[in-house]
Scaffold this active site. Sequence first.
Site, PDB file in Angstrom:
ATOM      1  N   ARG A  66      -6.430   4.911   8.490  1.00  0.00           N
ATOM      2  CA  ARG A  66      -7.375   4.609   9.558  1.00  0.00           C
ATOM      3  C   ARG A  66      -8.725   5.195   9.203  1.00  0.00           C
ATOM      4  NH1 ARG A  66      -5.623   0.449  12.567  1.00  0.00           N
ATOM      5  NH2 ARG A  66      -3.567   0.849  13.463  1.00  0.00           N
ATOM      6  N   GLU A 121      -9.910  -1.622  26.355  1.00  0.00           N
ATOM      7  CA  GLU A 121      -8.678  -2.021  25.656  1.00  0.00           C
ATOM      8  C   GLU A 121      -7.434  -1.616  26.439  1.00  0.00           C
ATOM      9  OE1 GLU A 121      -6.384  -1.654  21.359  1.00  0.00           O
ATOM     10  OE2 GLU A 121      -8.196  -0.492  21.690  1.00  0.00           O
ATOM     11  N   GLU A 142      -4.680  -8.342   4.490  1.00  0.00           N
ATOM     12  CA  GLU A 142      -5.154  -7.766   3.228  1.00  0.00           C
ATOM     13  C   GLU A 142      -5.973  -6.500   3.401  1.00  0.00           C
ATOM     14  OE1 GLU A 142      -8.945 -10.518   2.130  1.00  0.00           O
ATOM     15  OE2 GLU A 142      -6.981 -11.441   1.825  1.00  0.00           O
TER      16      GLU A 142
END
Length: 181
Positions: A66, A121, A142
């Site tokens: 991340r 969110e 990817e």
Amino acid sequence: MTLDYEPPELIKHRLSYSGRKFGFDVNTLRLPNGAVGDWECIRHPGGALAVPVTPDGKLVLVRQYRFAAAGRLLEFPAGTIEEHEDPQATIQREIEEETGYRAHRWRKLGQFFLAPGYSDEVISAFLAQELELLETPGVMDEDEDIERVLMTPMELEDAIHDGEPVDAKSITSYFLARPYL
């Protein structure tokens, strides 16, 4: 997810950015109590997450790089909901891509805001059971760097208590799923 409340008055919309996965707004608002201020908000279409459990009781997690955390975090598989997509369809796709498993039994665990101080969110969490390891897993995006990790619930709790980096949506969803494990 909607909440009942008296909405603030929009005084001025100052900034807007729209990126690949989310947007960003800055607005001047007047709250119902009369207070005026600027609010920044990350606009996100929402996400779906699964707590996958193998037939022998192991949890299926991923260790994923991340950028914002500058490292790899331990997480349950999750993904961004595509436009007009049902959250369960999102996570059914993501669990296959990220872990190589398919679940044959699903239970909705609930919904929660991820970080309501600065983002809209909402995460839809599911318990995924009766897992089947696929001979040919789905194709990972990817731009993802993911390693599949199997742990017992106690090993996950130990990892959390020992300070291994685990994201909040995974910790929250684990505790929502724990009564069913």
